[in-house]
Each structure stands twice: as structure tokens, then as C-alpha cells.
Design an enzyme around this catalytic site. Sequence first.
Site, PDB file in Angstrom:
ATOM      1  N   ASP A 171       0.827  -1.213   0.000  1.00  0.00           N
ATOM      2  CA  ASP A 171       0.000   0.000   0.000  1.00  0.00           C
ATOM      3  C   ASP A 171       0.861   1.262   0.000  1.00  0.00           C
ATOM      4  OD1 ASP A 171      -2.413  -1.288  -0.111  1.00  0.00           O
ATOM      5  OD2 ASP A 171      -2.866  -1.121   2.020  1.00  0.00           O
ATOM      6  N   TYR A 185      -3.058   5.255   9.763  1.00  0.00           N
ATOM      7  CA  TYR A 185      -2.618   5.838  11.034  1.00  0.00           C
ATOM      8  C   TYR A 185      -3.811   6.279  11.884  1.00  0.00           C
ATOM      9  CZ  TYR A 185       0.653   8.540  14.008  1.00  0.00           C
ATOM     10  OH  TYR A 185       1.409   9.031  15.043  1.00  0.00           O
TER      11      TYR A 185
END
Length: 279
Positions: free
Chosen positions: A65, A184
Site C-alpha cells: 500500500d 494511522y
Amino acid sequence: MKNFYLVVNPTRDRGLDTANKVETHLKDNGCTVKTHISEKVENDIYTAADSIPEGTECILVIGGDGTMIQAARDLAELDIPLLGINMGHMGYLTDVEKDELIPSLNELIADRYTEDERMMITGEVVDRPEGEVLCTDRALNDIVVHRRGYMRVITYDVSVNGKFLKSYRADGIIVSTPTGSTAYSLSAGGPIVEPGSKMLIITPICPHTLNSRSIVLSAEDQIYISTGESDTAVSYDGRERSMLPAEGGVRITRSGKVARIIRLHDDSFLNVLHNKFTD
């Protein structure tokens, strides 16, 4: 599709075995393909937009990714769709696994695919509110304002559309896209958002309070973050690009560019999420 550009992360495809397999199969089926080994060029750019041949119809990205995100950022101005071949772990953006490589390429050649449009965000670091722009960049996942130097909590003042929203005592602030909601932001306790939606998500990192939660805003809102400190930085998709001036801040808005992601499977986002969480 007949004209391809191949971006390869050599740390993921060691020996370039997958890249060679892709290139050989495409050429054997009458396609043109140019291969690029992804290495830093300058200013955190790994694939220069002017290196893409005219007429390229699809950019194939071999890696994880992270490689896909980097390619999307580097090449957003070209408006060319990307297809990710997963050599990493989670693979939210990379649609093709190694064991289905050849059938997937055949589907692509035959134009049997769909596209997802993923919104991106732009961050402008300014020397003061409404002041001079010192640095600008875009992100597919998130823009993070965070402290540098020794460990301590900093106060982050957040305004939306010119109106003060909240002060956070925290290690940092994440502003993520729906695509970045599984990155995140998720690790910091943020919500999971359907990636094709259009919104902005503010999530504090390790807030020094008992009641701080993520805030979900419209994609058309403008977010401004300042700290009054000289040792905070701004990172775009995990790459630090600028320090935040003590008297200034960063203005975050929806980008005028999108990432066009090719899909060969008709799995729903919830099904993909279920599979990733149970792997």
C-alpha cells in the site's frame, strides 16, 4: 488497455521476478510496457511524472500500500488509473495478489474492470493565518501535524472554516481522508470510513484528556492547525515535508485531484475489511 507503465518497489519484489513476469505477459499479448524501478528522485518523489510516456493508459504498481500511495501522490497530475499488485501485508489499495497475477492481467487487457475515485487532500504551510504559503503538498491517506525533538505534549489549536473548534493537548493531530481511515488514523482510535465517501476526519494522537474523540467533517470544509511552537512538523502520507512556523500553521483542504484506483474484483468494502481483519 494496451499501454502500460510499471512502477516496481525493489524492496518488495526482490530479484524483480514479479515485474519480469508482468512485463513478459503483457508484451506476449501485444501490449507496450515501460518498467521503472521506484527510487527517490528528489523532494520525496519516487516516480517523476515527466517519465511517463504519452498514451499510457494504466500504471501498474508492484509493492504494498505504501508504494501505491507514493505513486498516487507522485502522478496525481496525470489523471491515469493505477492498479496495485500486492507484495506487502494488508493490501487495502493493492487489488491483485501474486497467485492471481496472470488472470488479472488478462482481465485488464480485455477492459473488464471498474474504477474507484479516492479523494486526496492538500496541505499548505503558511507563515501566518492567510499569509504566505511556504510549502504545499498533497496526500492520499493523511496529513499529520506532530512534535519533534524531546518527548512532551503540545497544544494544537484547530479551526474549521475560520472558526475556532478545539484545542488538543496531544502528541499530534491526524487529518485523514476516507482512504486513510484504515491507516494511522485507525491506529490512533479513529473511525473506519467507506473509502469512496467524501469527508475529512480529525483524530488526535494520544490526547492528554479523557474525552477527546475524532471529528468527521464535510470534504468541503477547510481545516487550520497551529501550535505556537517552533518544533512541530507537517508530514504527508508519513513523509515529513516542512516545519510549522511558530506564528503560522497548516491549511488543509480537499485536493482538486483524485486517485483513480482500478478494481478487478467486485468485493464490497465491508467484505474486504472482514477478510483483512480475519487474516
